[in-house]
Design a protein around this motif. Structure first.
Motif, PDB file in Angstrom:
ATOM      1  N   ASP A  40       0.805  -1.216   0.000  1.00 49.27           N
ATOM      2  CA  ASP A  40       0.000   0.000   0.000  1.00 49.27           C
ATOM      3  C   ASP A  40       0.841   1.270   0.000  1.00 49.27           C
ATOM      4  O   ASP A  40       0.319   2.378  -0.093  1.00 49.27           O
ATOM      5  N   GLY A  41       2.155   1.126   0.103  1.00 44.22           N
ATOM      6  CA  GLY A  41       3.042   2.279   0.049  1.00 44.22           C
ATOM      7  C   GLY A  41       2.997   3.174   1.267  1.00 44.22           C
ATOM      8  O   GLY A  41       3.544   4.280   1.242  1.00 44.22           O
ATOM      9  N   ALA A  42       2.393   2.723   2.367  1.00 42.65           N
ATOM     10  CA  ALA A  42       2.260   3.585   3.542  1.00 42.65           C
ATOM     11  C   ALA A  42       3.578   3.742   4.295  1.00 42.65           C
ATOM     12  O   ALA A  42       3.960   4.857   4.680  1.00 42.65           O
ATOM     13  N   ALA A  43       4.274   2.635   4.517  1.00 42.66           N
ATOM     14  CA  ALA A  43       5.499   2.668   5.312  1.00 42.66           C
ATOM     15  C   ALA A  43       6.696   3.009   4.433  1.00 42.66           C
ATOM     16  O   ALA A  43       7.687   2.279   4.357  1.00 42.66           O
ATOM     17  N   VAL A  44       6.600   4.156   3.775  1.00 41.89           N
ATOM     18  CA  VAL A  44       7.605   4.572   2.791  1.00 41.89           C
ATOM     19  C   VAL A  44       7.894   6.057   2.940  1.00 41.89           C
ATOM     20  O   VAL A  44       6.983   6.859   3.185  1.00 41.89           O
ATOM     21  N   LEU A  45       9.160   6.404   2.819  1.00 45.42           N
ATOM     22  CA  LEU A  45       9.605   7.785   2.604  1.00 45.42           C
ATOM     23  C   LEU A  45      10.448   7.741   1.336  1.00 45.42           C
ATOM     24  O   LEU A  45      11.626   7.394   1.375  1.00 45.42           O
ATOM     25  N   HIS A  46       9.827   8.047   0.214  1.00 46.69           N
ATOM     26  CA  HIS A  46      10.453   7.841  -1.090  1.00 46.69           C
ATOM     27  C   HIS A  46      11.467   8.943  -1.379  1.00 46.69           C
ATOM     28  O   HIS A  46      11.195  10.133  -1.132  1.00 46.69           O
ATOM     29  N   PRO A  47      12.638   8.586  -1.917  1.00 47.36           N
ATOM     30  CA  PRO A  47      13.671   9.596  -2.155  1.00 47.36           C
ATOM     31  C   PRO A  47      13.281  10.664  -3.161  1.00 47.36           C
ATOM     32  O   PRO A  47      13.908  11.730  -3.185  1.00 47.36           O
ATOM     33  N   GLU A  48      12.278  10.415  -3.986  1.00 42.20           N
ATOM     34  CA  GLU A  48      11.811  11.439  -4.916  1.00 42.20           C
ATOM     35  C   GLU A  48      10.458  12.019  -4.501  1.00 42.20           C
ATOM     36  O   GLU A  48      10.269  13.232  -4.504  1.00 42.20           O
ATOM     37  N   LEU A  49       9.531  11.180  -4.101  1.00 39.33           N
ATOM     38  CA  LEU A  49       8.180  11.652  -3.796  1.00 39.33           C
ATOM     39  C   LEU A  49       8.106  12.468  -2.510  1.00 39.33           C
ATOM     40  O   LEU A  49       7.293  13.395  -2.403  1.00 39.33           O
ATOM     41  N   HIS A  50       8.944  12.137  -1.529  1.00 37.91           N
ATOM     42  CA  HIS A  50       8.801  12.752  -0.217  1.00 37.91           C
ATOM     43  C   HIS A  50      10.010  13.558   0.240  1.00 37.91           C
ATOM     44  O   HIS A  50       9.956  14.211   1.284  1.00 37.91           O
ATOM     45  N   ALA A  51      11.086  13.534  -0.521  1.00 35.56           N
ATOM     46  CA  ALA A  51      12.314  14.205  -0.076  1.00 35.56           C
ATOM     47  C   ALA A  51      12.136  15.705   0.097  1.00 35.56           C
ATOM     48  O   ALA A  51      12.701  16.303   1.019  1.00 35.56           O
ATOM     49  N   ALA A  52      11.346  16.329  -0.768  1.00 39.46           N
ATOM     50  CA  ALA A  52      11.159  17.783  -0.656  1.00 39.46           C
ATOM     51  C   ALA A  52      10.467  18.144   0.650  1.00 39.46           C
ATOM     52  O   ALA A  52      10.849  19.115   1.330  1.00 39.46           O
ATOM     53  N   ALA A  53       9.454  17.352   1.039  1.00 44.35           N
ATOM     54  CA  ALA A  53       8.746  17.618   2.291  1.00 44.35           C
ATOM     55  C   ALA A  53       9.652  17.362   3.493  1.00 44.35           C
ATOM     56  O   ALA A  53       9.638  18.137   4.468  1.00 44.35           O
ATOM     57  N   VAL A  54      10.436  16.301   3.431  1.00 49.61           N
ATOM     58  CA  VAL A  54      11.376  16.005   4.508  1.00 49.61           C
ATOM     59  C   VAL A  54      12.392  17.128   4.650  1.00 49.61           C
ATOM     60  O   VAL A  54      12.661  17.625   5.753  1.00 49.61           O
ATOM     61  N   THR A  55      12.946  17.561   3.527  1.00 52.40           N
ATOM     62  CA  THR A  55      13.943  18.634   3.545  1.00 52.40           C
ATOM     63  C   THR A  55      13.359  19.912   4.112  1.00 52.40           C
ATOM     64  O   THR A  55      14.004  20.601   4.934  1.00 52.40           O
ATOM     65  N   ALA A  56      12.143  20.262   3.721  1.00 55.82           N
ATOM     66  CA  ALA A  56      11.504  21.479   4.205  1.00 55.82           C
ATOM     67  C   ALA A  56      11.299  21.433   5.716  1.00 55.82           C
ATOM     68  O   ALA A  56      11.515  22.436   6.420  1.00 55.82           O
TER      69      ALA A  56
END
Length: 318
Positions: A40-56
């Motif tokens: 289901d992709g829930a337990a994921v922090l994707h290096p492209e999909l979520h990196a901008a939010a993590v960085t912010a």
């Protein structure tokens, strides 16, 4: 053996003098991760999909709370992406320590079945000495090396022993994953049995175990007790975490506690309505202060303790 220089941290953007870390440290986080077993992709922090939010989020915490360092415990078999960690660190201007090791058994990689303890130790030492995935970026900690239940399985015991041996040979520390807080004493016995001093060990997820006696025993042995799932209310409410932390402090073991949020799925990000990496600073620490904690205690818990854990230094050293 190529050990870290004294009073120096290995980060994904190069060596960092401990004395330059003037702000708080998140002692157990994930910035890039893939633990998806359901599809289901829930337990994921994707290096492209979520990196901008993590960085912010990290950049904002650097400005708002002085965040200086993140200990990133995504290891082998957990979707580790060392290049993405380096990009996030540079863009957020927050130092990041990367890890090596193996998680608990459901996420073990085939090499674990194929190798004995000494062979697995060699795998870890090669990453620590030569870098991860051909990048030359070296891990600065072993973790999160895991087990579940009160006693590690044979496979989990194998990787815990390998992690301990690699730590002894390379001068790094070991951070563990104790599923739901259970099995910490058994982990400590295994790790110290391989010659790793207790003060180089952080036992994970102890805020999920409502047993102050176990926490006191771990701390009395010299290990660090990680209250590292702060804000994960589906597992434990923060009132209980605060009570357990205060009990450890009142027992005289404030110098053995580590704090973090263990962000481990994209739904926890602020961008998606979650508590975010800043929950510790925005919610939990104000509650701790309201309970009587002063600036020195907060600095001990959020900066000096994690730095001593990573380096093996004593309290007098920082």
């Amino acid at each position: 053996m190529n050990r870290p220089a004294p009073h120096t941290l290995r980060t994904v953007t190069g060596d960092l003098p401990v004395g330059s870390v003037g702000g708080p440290v998140l002692a157990h986080e994930h910035l890039v991760l893939d633990l998806d077993r359901r599809g289901d992709g829930a337990a994921v922090l994707h290096p492209e999909l979520h990196a901008a939010a993590v960085t912010a989020e990290l950049a904002t915490l650097r400005v708002e709370s002085g965040l200086a360092l993140v200990v990133e415990l995504t290891c082998r078999g957990m979707g580790r992406d060392i290049g993405a960690l380096a990009r996030i660190s540079r863009d957020a201007r927050v130092a990041v320590v990367a890890a090596t090791g193996w998680y608990y058994e459901p996420f073990h990689t085939p090499e674990i079945d194929a190798g004995d303890v000494e062979q697995l130790t060699g795998v870890l030492v090669r990453e620590i000495e030569g870098g991860i995935d051909g990048t030359g970026i070296r891990p600065g900690v072993l973790g999160e090396i895991g087990s579940h239940g009160d006693v590690p399985t044979p496979s989990e015991a194998k990787v815990l022993r390998a992690g301990a041996r690699a730590a002894v040979r390379t001068g790094l520390s070991v951070a563990t994953h104790a599923q739901l807080g259970r099995g910490g004493l058994a982990q400590l016995e295994l790790l110290t049995g391989e010659g790793l001093p207790a003060h180089r060990i952080g036992i994970g997820h102890q805020d999920l175990l409502d047993d102050p006696g176990v926490h006191r025993e771990l701390a009395a042995e010299g290990a660090y007790v990680a209250f590292d799932t702060v804000g994960k209310t589906s597992y434990q409410d923060d009132r209980t975490r605060l009570r357990l932390l205060l009990a450890l402090v009142e027992a005289g073991h404030a110098d053995r506690a580590l704090l973090s949020c263990d962000i481990s799925r994209h739904g926890y990000l602020l961008d998606e309505g979650g508590q975010g990496y800043g929950h510790l600073f925005r919610s939990f620490l104000p509650r701790l202060r309201a309970a009587g904690a002063d600036d020195d205690l907060v600095d001990l818990l959020t900066r000096r303790n994690p730095l001593r854990f990573l380096t093996g230094a004593s309290e007098e050293d920082n």
